[in-house]
Every structure is written in structure tokens, then in C-alpha cells.
Design a protein around this motif. Structure first.
Motif, mmCIF file in Angstrom:
data_model
loop_
_atom_site.group_PDB
_atom_site.id
_atom_site.type_symbol
_atom_site.label_atom_id
_atom_site.label_comp_id
_atom_site.label_asym_id
_atom_site.label_seq_id
_atom_site.Cartn_x
_atom_site.Cartn_y
_atom_site.Cartn_z
ATOM 1 N N GLY A 14 -16.498 -48.112 -14.609
ATOM 2 C CA GLY A 14 -17.406 -46.969 -14.523
ATOM 3 C C GLY A 14 -17.883 -46.730 -13.110
ATOM 4 O O GLY A 14 -17.920 -45.583 -12.629
ATOM 5 N N MET A 15 -18.241 -47.806 -12.402
ATOM 6 C CA MET A 15 -18.698 -47.662 -11.018
ATOM 7 C C MET A 15 -17.572 -47.158 -10.126
ATOM 8 O O MET A 15 -17.790 -46.282 -9.265
ATOM 9 N N ASP A 16 -16.351 -47.683 -10.329
ATOM 10 C CA ASP A 16 -15.220 -47.243 -9.511
ATOM 11 C C ASP A 16 -14.931 -45.754 -9.725
ATOM 12 O O ASP A 16 -14.680 -45.005 -8.774
ATOM 13 N N ALA A 17 -14.958 -45.325 -10.999
ATOM 14 C CA ALA A 17 -14.644 -43.924 -11.309
ATOM 15 C C ALA A 17 -15.698 -42.984 -10.738
ATOM 16 O O ALA A 17 -15.367 -41.955 -10.128
ATOM 17 N N GLN A 18 -16.970 -43.321 -10.922
ATOM 18 C CA GLN A 18 -18.039 -42.450 -10.401
ATOM 19 C C GLN A 18 -18.034 -42.451 -8.875
ATOM 20 O O GLN A 18 -18.326 -41.436 -8.234
ATOM 21 N N GLN A 19 -17.688 -43.583 -8.304
ATOM 22 C CA GLN A 19 -17.610 -43.663 -6.841
ATOM 23 C C GLN A 19 -16.492 -42.760 -6.310
ATOM 24 O O GLN A 19 -16.674 -42.057 -5.312
ATOM 25 N N ALA A 20 -15.341 -42.775 -6.988
ATOM 26 C CA ALA A 20 -14.247 -41.898 -6.571
ATOM 27 C C ALA A 20 -14.662 -40.432 -6.677
ATOM 28 O O ALA A 20 -14.330 -39.607 -5.808
ATOM 29 N N ALA A 21 -15.391 -40.087 -7.735
ATOM 30 C CA ALA A 21 -15.858 -38.707 -7.900
ATOM 31 C C ALA A 21 -16.827 -38.324 -6.794
ATOM 32 O O ALA A 21 -16.786 -37.202 -6.266
ATOM 33 N N LEU A 22 -17.712 -39.269 -6.426
ATOM 34 C CA LEU A 22 -18.676 -38.996 -5.350
ATOM 35 C C LEU A 22 -17.966 -38.819 -4.014
ATOM 36 O O LEU A 22 -18.336 -37.945 -3.217
ATOM 37 N N TYR A 23 -16.961 -39.642 -3.747
ATOM 38 C CA TYR A 23 -16.211 -39.505 -2.497
ATOM 39 C C TYR A 23 -15.484 -38.162 -2.446
ATOM 40 O O TYR A 23 -15.403 -37.521 -1.386
ATOM 41 N N THR A 24 -14.950 -37.713 -3.583
ATOM 42 C CA THR A 24 -14.259 -36.411 -3.629
ATOM 43 C C THR A 24 -15.245 -35.270 -3.388
ATOM 44 O O THR A 24 -14.915 -34.288 -2.703
ATOM 45 N N ILE A 25 -16.447 -35.401 -3.932
ATOM 46 C CA ILE A 25 -17.485 -34.391 -3.672
ATOM 47 C C ILE A 25 -17.797 -34.343 -2.183
ATOM 48 O O ILE A 25 -17.952 -33.271 -1.591
ATOM 49 N N GLY A 26 -17.890 -35.510 -1.562
ATOM 50 C CA GLY A 26 -18.136 -35.540 -0.122
ATOM 51 C C GLY A 26 -17.028 -34.851 0.653
ATOM 52 O O GLY A 26 -17.287 -34.145 1.637
#
Length: 516
Positions: A14-26
Motif C-alpha cells: 500500500g505504501m509503495d503504490a501510494q508513493q508511486a502515485a504521489l511521485y507521478t502527481i509531482g
């Protein structure tokens, strides 16, 4: 029953997936103002549940969820809107080139104004009428010569100015060909980079954006069709592959770029000594300028001039230059013919007012008053040879021939292919005024049509671009909302890790301590 450590793995995913989404938003936010950038989105998928179906699996109450995984980072783009946008861009490029060329032509011709050729002609013929009214006055004759020089200077200025702009358009045409070939090379290079990345299972979204930007750019110059070929290896199912670019012509498509071999078939123009396009070479293929498809390149070729299928020079500026030459040629020869029939103040006949012009090409730049006329105003043949005086030498002082000269602009003069066709299939002859009015009128109509269709095309292009941007562009408000959403999900997954850590601490340090 799954182990306690199962929860740690679920929370980690869950942390890895949300982190990837946050990086893509950035990444989206950073490129919000980057031309051609398409917003990206992480595709979140449920991780395969445990246990997997099988004959040897023990019975359980049901499969246990294993969390989430970020499968791909995909672009949010609509290929149908891309196709529509490029179709409208082709029209914008063509009509923009024509409208720009005609706008410059209207500025040069400067009609109707007090400084245009029509006004200069009016002044010249008014000066002839003054000579007709006062045939013996040297002042009126001098003014007539000055007005005639103004007519010649105006013709020369218009011809020279048109040829200068025509040369600029020919240079712009050649630059456009260089730009097209450069764009094809750039697309080929991006193709090769994509081909190096996709077999590894990655999606090079930024390279896709760059390639689409280049394809948008090349669509201004000519209509192209695209064919995509999937990459080999472990390429993702959503990968686009390499693109083959083909030029759409009435005789069938011509490959400009082969995506498989990366071969570029460069475009080149074959021209004659006057820089008129005679042939268009595309690799081993040859096309006539008339059959080349619509786009900015075709618009520049038509504006600067080309050789048609009949071997004639044609085009926006070529036609106007030829019309001016024809008008100047007929004007000089007709005027000289009528002037030679008159009688000078010294009793001479057969006097030419202008130097003879032997051919139509270049006539507008070659109107020169005869030296005998400039040196002696008495040599203006204002009198009529048909009238005789008491002395038998002709009425040298009358203005009947000058009167005829002042009226000849309304007489039948030019057999023009630009005029209406008669019933027997032959073109009707028109007067000098009628011919010039037709030329200026045709220029105005063409300019209005080009501006109208350019405006219409730009409106349609803008509407498609707006729809495309609503799909693909980065919305900072939306990205901020998503960032809060994924941040909370990340924090929740991290809180799960803390909770499981407390459970494990209880197991390790709290169980089995009863007899201590």
C-alpha cells in the motif's frame, strides 16, 4: 490462517503504490506548463489473492487479499482527438500560407488608394487631356511626360516588389522542406529510443509525448497517416511501439519514415532557373506540384510559383507578375501605335512615345519614355494626321490625336485568359481598365477567401484543442486533490505498519510470561 507478517507485506505494498502515485502527481505538477506534455496516472490493481486456486490447496474460508500494486504509469490521451487536431492543422497551415502571401500582395498593390497604379493612370490620362485642350503649351506637354514617367516607375516598383516577396516566399518554401526533413529525423530518433525501452516492459511516456508533439508539428506542412508496430521482447500490452509515417497523396500513400527500419525518405524540390517548382521528390517517388496534398508546404509552393501539368508558370505571385507584364506590354505597344499615327508640333509622324518592348516577360519593369520625347516636348504627337491645314502639312497644333490617346484606356485592348469565356469558346477582349479591375478584384476575392477559411480552420482547430486539453492537460486543482487523497492513503498504510508492529511486540514480549 495467514501469519502476522502477512499484514506487513500488505501495508508495504500500500505504501509503495501510494508513493508511486504521489511521485507521478509531482511529475504532472512539474510539467503543467510543458508544451506537448500529457498528464499521467498510475494504474492501481489488486494484488493476486492468497491462496491461488489449485488441486492441492487446503480448504479455507476464502481467499485473503494481498493488497495493491502499481501496475503501470499510463498517459491520459485520446487518439481520436489527436487525429482530428492534425486534420484541422493541415488546413490551418495551407490557408495561413495563402492568406499571408495575399496580404503582402494587397499591401504592395495598394488599391484602391491615391498611391496605387489606378490613380497614377488617372493622372496620366488627365495630363493627356490637358495636352488635347492646349496642344501647343510646353507646360502641359512636360506634365504629360512626368506623368508617363510616374506610370513607368509605378509599374517597375510593383513588379520589383512582387518579385522580392516572391523570392522571400521561395526561401520560406525551402526552409519548410528543411523543417519537414528535420522533423522526420527527430521522429526517427525518438522511435529508436522507444524501441530500446519498451522490450524491457517499461512505458516511455515522455518519449511518447515528444513523438506526438513532433507529429503535430509535421501535420502543419502536409497530411500524414500513422501506422504503429509493437516492440518485441517483454513489451507491455499498452505500449505503443514505433510509428511509420506516410504522406497521403491522390496517387496513394508514400512512406516518409519506416518505423521498422528507421529509414527516412527525405523531401526535395526540383526547380527551374527562376526557382519555380517543377517536381517534388520523396525518396524514389516523384510528384507534380499540382498533385501534392494540402498543407503549409503546398500553400507556399502555390504562393511562390510552380510549373503546372501543361508546362505553364502559375501561382499567386507568378500570375500577378504575368498580369502586370501583359498589361504593361499591351499598354506600351498600343499607345505607341496610336502615337505614331499622330503629328508632332514639328510636323513629324511615326514617333514612338515609349521605347519598344519586344516581349511580355519583364515588360512591367521596362517601361521607358523614348529619348526624343524626353529631349523635346514638341515630339509629342498631339495632332491628328487625318486633318489637314491650309499649308498641307497637317494641323500640327490640334489635339485630336491626344484626345484619342486619352480615351484608349476604355477601348478594347487585351485578350485575357483571366476574363469571361465567350459562347464560341474564345476569351473576350477587355479594356485596360477592365483588365486591371479584374486582376485587383480577383486578388481581393482570393484574399477574402483565404482569410475566411483560415479563420474557420483556426476556430475548428481551437475547439478540438480545447477538447484535447480537457482530457490530456494537467489541472493543478485536480492534482492537488489527488495528492491529498494519496497522501492520506499513504499515511493510513504507514499506520497499519505501526499497528502490526504493536501486535508483533505483544506476541514477542507479551505472550508466555505467565510463570516469570
Amino acid at each position: 490462517m495467514s501469519s502476522t507478517f502477512h499484514g506487513l507485506q500488505v501495508a508495504k505494498r500500500g505504501m509503495d503504490a501510494q508513493q508511486a502515485a504521489l511521485y507521478t502527481i509531482g511529475h504532472n505538477v512539474s510539467n503543467a506548463n510543458t508544451p506537448g506534455y500529457t498528464r499521467q496516472r498510475v494504474s492501481l490493481e489488486t494484488f493476486p489473492a492468497y491462496p491461488a486456486p489449485g488441486m492441492n490447496q487446503t480448504g479455507t474460508a476464502g481467499q485473503i487479499g494481498m493488497g495493491v500494486e502499481a501496475s503501470t504509469v499510463e498517459r491520459i490521451r485520446d487518439t481520436f482527438l489527436d487525429t482530428q487536431y492534425r486534420d484541422e492543422t493541415i488546413k490551418v497551415g495551407y490557408w495561413d500560407a495563402r492568406a499571408g502571401a495575399l496580404e503582402k500582395m494587397e499591401e504592395i498593390m495598394n488599391e484602391p488608394t491615391e498611391d496605387g497604379l489606378s490613380a497614377v493612370f488617372n493622372q496620366f490620362f488627365e495630363s493627356i487631356q490637358d495636352v488635347a485642350s492646349h496642344p501647343s503649351e510646353a507646360g502641359a506637354r512636360s506634365v504629360m511626360i512626368e506623368r508617363a514617367e510616374a506610370v513607368g516607375d509605378t509599374f517597375s516598383y510593383l513588379s520589383t516588389s512582387l518579385k522580392t516577396v516572391q523570392g522571400d516566399l521561395q526561401n520560406e518554401r525551402d526552409v519548410a522542406v528543411t523543417q519537414v526533413n528535420s522533423l522526420l529525423e527527430q521522429i526517427s530518433n525518438v522511435n529508436q529510443q522507444i524501441q530500446n525501452v519498451e522490450p524491457n516492459g517499461y512505458l516511455p511516456n515522455d518519449l511518447y509525448d515528444e513523438r506526438d508533439r513532433l507529429l503535430d508539428e509535421i501535420s502543419k506542412f502536409m497530411p500524414v497517416s500513422l501506422e504503429y508496430t509493437k516492440s518485441s521482447g517483454n513489451a507491455s500490452a499498452t505500449s505503443e511501439g514505433v510509428v511509420t509515417v506516410q504522406l497521403q497523396t491522390s496517387q496513394g500513400p508514400i512512406t516518409l519514415l519506416d518505423g521498422k527500419t528507421h529509414q527516412v525518405n527525405a523531401i526535395s524540390l526540383k526547380t527551374n532557373q527562376d526557382s519555380y517548382v517543377t517536381e517534388i521528390h520523396i525518396g524514389d517517388e516523384i510528384r507534380n506540384p499540382e498533385s501534392f496534398p494540402q498543407g503549409k508546404l503546398k500553400g507556399l509552393i502555390e504562393a511562390s510559383g510552380y510549373i503546372d501539368n501543361s508546362g505553364n508558370k502559375t501561382g499567386v505571385y507568378a500570375s500577378m507578375i504575368d498580369d502586370l507584364d501583359e498589361m504593361a506590354y499591351e499598354f506600351v505597344n498600343w499607345f505607341n501605335d496610336k502615337h505614331q499615327q499622330g503629328v508632332t508640333l514639328d510636323g513629324d509622324t511615326g514617333m514612338s512615345f515609349f521605347n519598344e518592348i519586344s516581349q511580355k516577360e519583364g515588360a512591367a519593369a521596362g517601361i521607358v519614355i523614348a529619348d526624343k520625347i524626353k529631349q523635346n516636348t514638341n515630339n509629342i504627337a498631339a495632332a491628328s494626321s487625318a486633318s489637314s491645314g491650309d499649308d498641307g502639312t497637317g494641323r500640327k497644333g490640334d489635339g485630336q490625336n491626344a484626345q484619342l490617346l486619352s480615351q484608349f484606356r476604355q477601348k478594347v485592348l487585351i485578350n485575357s485568359g483571366n476574363q469571361a469565356v465567350s459562347l464560341d469558346g474564345f476569351y473576350q477582349a477587355v479594356s485596360l481598365d477592365g483588365f486591371y479591375q479584374s486582376v485587383i478584384g480577383q486578388m481581393s476575392v482570393d484574399a477574402q477567401q483565404a482569410n475566411r477559411l483560415k479563420s474557420n480552420s483556426e476556430t475548428l482547430q481551437g475547439a478540438v484543442e480545447q477538447r484535447r486539453q480537457s482530457t490530456s492537460a494537467v489541472s493543478l486543482d485536480e492534482e492537488m486533490t489527488n495528492m491529498i487523497q494519496f497522501q492520506h492513503a499513504y499515511n493510513a498504510s504507514a499506520r497499519m505498519v505501526t499497528m502490526i508492529d504493536e501486535m508483533l511486540d505483544k506476541i514477542v514480549n507479551g505472550l508466555g510470561t505467565g510463570g516469570r
